[in-house]
Structures are given as C-alpha cells and as structure tokens.
Scaffold this motif. Sequence first.
Motif, PDB file in Angstrom:
ATOM      1  N   SER A   1       0.795  -1.267   0.086  1.00 10.38           N
ATOM      2  CA  SER A   1      -0.180   0.079   0.136  1.00 10.38           C
ATOM      3  C   SER A   1       1.036   1.306   0.006  1.00 10.38           C
ATOM      4  O   SER A   1       1.918   1.210   0.332  1.00 10.38           O
ATOM      5  CB  SER A   1      -1.083  -0.003   1.155  1.00 10.38           C
ATOM      6  OG  SER A   1      -0.019   0.033   2.352  1.00 10.38           O
ATOM      7  N   ALA A   2       0.340   2.588  -0.418  1.00  8.89           N
ATOM      8  CA  ALA A   2       0.932   3.640  -0.413  1.00  8.89           C
ATOM      9  C   ALA A   2      -0.155   4.753  -0.014  1.00  8.89           C
ATOM     10  O   ALA A   2      -1.345   4.609  -0.314  1.00  8.89           O
ATOM     11  CB  ALA A   2       1.491   4.009  -1.846  1.00  8.89           C
ATOM     12  N   THR A   3       0.235   5.837   0.641  1.00  6.29           N
ATOM     13  CA  THR A   3      -0.642   6.817   1.121  1.00  6.29           C
ATOM     14  C   THR A   3       0.000   8.236   0.719  1.00  6.29           C
ATOM     15  O   THR A   3       1.090   8.398   0.388  1.00  6.29           O
ATOM     16  CB  THR A   3      -0.896   6.677   2.639  1.00  6.29           C
ATOM     17  OG1 THR A   3       0.390   6.942   3.322  1.00  6.29           O
ATOM     18  CG2 THR A   3      -1.567   5.500   3.059  1.00  6.29           C
ATOM     19  N   LYS A   4      -0.884   9.198   0.510  1.00  9.09           N
ATOM     20  CA  LYS A   4      -0.456  10.723   0.307  1.00  9.09           C
ATOM     21  C   LYS A   4      -1.867  11.570   0.744  1.00  9.09           C
ATOM     22  O   LYS A   4      -2.924  11.030   0.663  1.00  9.09           O
ATOM     23  CB  LYS A   4      -0.340  10.971  -1.301  1.00  9.09           C
ATOM     24  CG  LYS A   4       1.074  10.326  -1.723  1.00  9.09           C
ATOM     25  CD  LYS A   4       1.249  11.047  -3.239  1.00  9.09           C
ATOM     26  CE  LYS A   4       2.669  10.736  -3.679  1.00  9.09           C
ATOM     27  NZ  LYS A   4       2.752  11.487  -5.010  1.00  9.09           N
ATOM     28  N   VAL A   5      -1.222  12.607   1.183  1.00 11.08           N
ATOM     29  CA  VAL A   5      -2.430  13.736   1.696  1.00 11.08           C
ATOM     30  C   VAL A   5      -2.621  14.672   0.533  1.00 11.08           C
ATOM     31  O   VAL A   5      -1.853  15.225  -0.187  1.00 11.08           O
ATOM     32  CB  VAL A   5      -1.622  14.277   2.792  1.00 11.08           C
ATOM     33  CG1 VAL A   5      -2.759  15.450   3.516  1.00 11.08           C
ATOM     34  CG2 VAL A   5      -1.646  13.270   3.973  1.00 11.08           C
ATOM     35  N   LEU A   6      -3.923  14.786   0.509  1.00 11.05           N
ATOM     36  CA  LEU A   6      -4.421  15.777  -0.494  1.00 11.05           C
ATOM     37  C   LEU A   6      -5.069  17.079   0.124  1.00 11.05           C
ATOM     38  O   LEU A   6      -6.087  16.791   1.128  1.00 11.05           O
ATOM     39  CB  LEU A   6      -5.768  15.109  -1.387  1.00 11.05           C
ATOM     40  CG  LEU A   6      -6.383  16.106  -2.117  1.00 11.05           C
ATOM     41  CD1 LEU A   6      -5.238  16.750  -3.377  1.00 11.05           C
ATOM     42  CD2 LEU A   6      -7.412  15.683  -3.042  1.00 11.05           C
ATOM     43  N   VAL A   7      -4.688  18.185  -0.106  1.00 11.67           N
ATOM     44  CA  VAL A   7      -5.166  19.587   0.527  1.00 11.67           C
ATOM     45  C   VAL A   7      -5.965  20.173  -0.619  1.00 11.67           C
ATOM     46  O   VAL A   7      -5.171  20.723  -1.582  1.00 11.67           O
ATOM     47  CB  VAL A   7      -4.243  20.600   1.268  1.00 11.67           C
ATOM     48  CG1 VAL A   7      -4.749  21.609   1.654  1.00 11.67           C
ATOM     49  CG2 VAL A   7      -3.591  19.568   2.263  1.00 11.67           C
TER      50      VAL A   7
END
Length: 550
Positions: A357-363
Amino acid sequence: PSITGGEEQTEGQRTTLECSTPYVCPLGGIVVSWRGYDPHVSQVSSHVQLDTSGVGQRVTLTSSLTWKDHSRQLLCDVSTGSWTGSRDVVLRVRHAPKEVQVSLTPSSGNIGVGDTVTLTCEVGSSYPPVSGFLWYKDGVAAGTEQVVTLQAVRRQDHGQYRCEVRNALGAAVSPDVTLRVFSAEISASPAAEVLEGTATTLSCDVPGREELTYTWYKNSALLKEGSAHTLLFPAVAAGDAGYYSCRVTNGQGSDTAAAISLSVTYPPRIPTLALFQETQGGRLVIVSCTVDSHPPATLAIGRDGTVLATSGEQVAPSQRFGVTASPNSLRLEIRDAGPRDSGKYGCTASNVHGNASATKVLVTRAAELLIQPSAEVAEGTAVTLTCVGTGDTAEEPLYTWYRNSRRLQETSFPTLQFPSIRGDDAGAFQCQVRSGDSSDTSEAVSLRVLYPPRQPVLSSFLQTQGGRLGIIQCSVESDPESNLTLGRGDNIIACTRGCPQATSPRVSVTRSYNSLKVEIRDVVVEDEGIYECQAGNSQGSASAAVDFQA
C-alpha cells in the motif's frame, strides 16, 4: 557317373552322397572323385566291386552341412586317361533365416522432424523362403512389413528398432538400430510459471543426447553458448521472465527449439500513488494508482479509511466520482472538488502472493484560479482569469489579484480580463478570496504569452588593447526563444542553431538564450561592413543592422 542321396538336406544333419560308375579297371585306369566340398567337415571313402554279384565302383561323401552350403554345387568326376565325365548336384540346405539386419535411409546426416525415413529388414539367407516380418520399437511390436516408411518423422519416433524374420524352420532377430531424431525442445522444471525466488531449471533436450553445442537466447537476444544443456536459476527473479529458446549444433547441422515462456509470479511492489488537481474547465481531482505485480493485483483507493473505488467489485459510486480500471491501474476522478475532498488518500494492491500500500495527503484549496482560453496564448488573444471560491457563505466575497506576488487590484468581481494580452502581461497569477472572517489564496498559476521577436539590440565594439578584437553582439526579447542569425551580405557568420560552425579560426561564437555573441580576432579591413542580425520564432521575425568599422 550317377549320384544318389537327397538334394534337400537340413542344417546340422550329416548327409551322405554317393557317386558311382559301372566301370572298373583292375589296373586302376578309371578314377571316380568328388569336387566342391569342404574337406574340413567332410569324409570321402571309395569302394570297388568286382565279383559275381556285380561290377562297379563308388565314392561316398559324408558331410555336416550348414546354411552356408545352401546352393553349393558338388561335382562327381569319372576320368580315364584324357577323358573325364562329370555330374553335379546343387545342395538345398533347409535353415532358419540368417544374417538379418536393418538398413536405415537416409544413412547419414541429421534426421529432423518432418523428414521421411525408410527402415528395411534385410535377410542374408532363408530356406524355405521368409514367411513373415515383425518389427519392434524399444521392445514393443510396431509393424509386419519388410519395409517401414515414416513419412513425417516425429520426436516420439526416436528409438531402438529391430526386425524379426520367420520361416517354417524358425526365426532370427536383427541387431538394434537407433533412429536418432535431431529435434530440440525446451522444458521447465518445476513449471513454466513459478513464484519469485523458486529454484528453476530450463532444459534444452534432444532425443538420445550426444556431444552437442547449445546456444541459449532470451527474447531473441544471445544469452550464452557452450556444452551445458540447462539454464539454472537458483532463485528466479521477476527480471528473468521472458521467452527462451535454444539452438543445438552438431557436426551435421543445427536445430532451434520453439521458444518457451517463463512466467515469474510475485506479490505487488509498493504502489505508485499520484494526486492531481485540475482547475481548467472545472475543479477536478484525479487520484491515480499503478502497481507492478504478477498476476495483476486488485486495487482499492480510499480516503481516511473509507473505500472510494476498487478494480474488482464495484463500490457504489458517488455522482461526482468517475472510476477507470485496467490491469494493475486504477484511476479515480472527483468532480466539483472542494475542501471536503481533502484528506489522506491510500491505495492498496493485493494478489494471491501478498499485498502492499501507499498513502498521500491531498489538501484541496477553497480558491482556485482558472485561465481561459488557455494558460499559454499568443499575444493579442483575449484572456480571462477567473477566481473560483467555495460559494459556501452568504456574504459577498472580495477578490484580490496578484501577479508575481505583487498586488494588482481588489474587486467584487471574480474575473481579471485582458482584452488583448501582451507579452508584458505574462507571469504567475494568484487570487485571494475573502468572505467575512475567512480567506483563502489560490495556488500560483503561470500565464505564458507567446510573442514574436521585438527589435533586436545589435552592438559592435573594437578592442585594441592586447590585439585587435572585434565583438558583435545581438540580443532580443521573444517567447518562445528566437533563432538568431548574424550575417554580412550573403554570408552567414553565425547563428544560435541550425547552421554550420564558423569556418574561420579567427571567429569564435558564444550562444545563450536569445543572445548571440561573435568575436573576431586580429581584425582586418576586410572584416568591416554592415552586419545584420535576424531573429525569428513561431510567432514572427525581426531584424537589425550595425556598421562595423575597424
């Protein structure tokens, strides 16, 4: 003379033949004898009768016959003085078939798959005649004809062949003859599809393997050559997957095996998760997830623990969502995106061998800047910049515009218009939306204005200190970059691209963005004249001239 005794004998039995004549000469003038027999296995005896019961003489031949005596001619001679009389007998020796052998056609060279091969059962001797043939391949009955023809040889025709011949007295079997089918074939152990890390062997097999040279290929590229008929992978890796073939060579030729596909399965690697925000034509967020795995993985995209899209079973989509799935790829489009779509996005990939898995934050900003018709326009185009706010508050918002971080204006209108854009108007634009006690500033968006070259700035200078050095420099403003060409009359001295290097050793050229500098060493009178600089790009062209005096 006369001969008595059977003409047809059986091999191994003792046979007696008598040669006789009714004439006797007491003084020995008449001689009776045998010719054509083998003295090593035969005995000869003579008898003379001269009495009241009869007159005559005979010679008895006793012999043990073999099959080789079959068709032998024996002669009995009676001679007196210079006269000789003879009588013959042809032996018929009954025997089982002898000297049976197999002949192979063709008898030399490689026999390949698809060739025609003839196997003939040859018999040296048989009496009575042969009554039947029986073929064996690797010990198994395979035919009953004297001649066996294989019209299109297969790999499985390789083996040991022999024939059995029968007559009324018995049977004989030929020595084995090997039919070698020169055909290469690749096999994989334990299988052609294996899990990453498995010890794997590829074997290039030829029936009845002999001294051969093996040439291995991967995806048609040469891999190795030598006497080894195997390729060993102690721990096969994903990079080892591909199409493998081999060519086998001996003194008569070569054969190439059909390629085998080696497939290596492995769990998903860390997914590549990308987030994009697009404001042109609407507020759109794109979440893209790709992964490397075999077999293909099932992908799932979520935000803050809630699954939004999968490549397998479909999640009930929102009307704002668009989902596109392909093998090892999943794309989620979120229309009318706003602050509610901000959060921690994750992508999970899984197959039978594992998951990753991988994650990223979106603003997601409340304010976004749109440029119409495009963020790259030609000079003279009507351009409108629109500041898109949240629209969540009841108060009328105020919009403040910035270019290159410098404030331009504040207005209640969400647009900034350029009826006829100029090159000087290009820059990085931002807008700020204020409503009540809250405000938000958009990301900077670059506006590029394409325009033709302005009037080039062309200068010349003669430096006399340390030698006579002439400098001619041309620079221009334009977007995109211009191609600068410096010439005198019909001669091109230098250019920024697309022309030959300076041919004179006295001339050196320095090129940079929208600038061209020419240095002429040891200036002479012939270097004087009118120099022209021409500048051109996709939007247009311009030129300038200077009179260089030495």
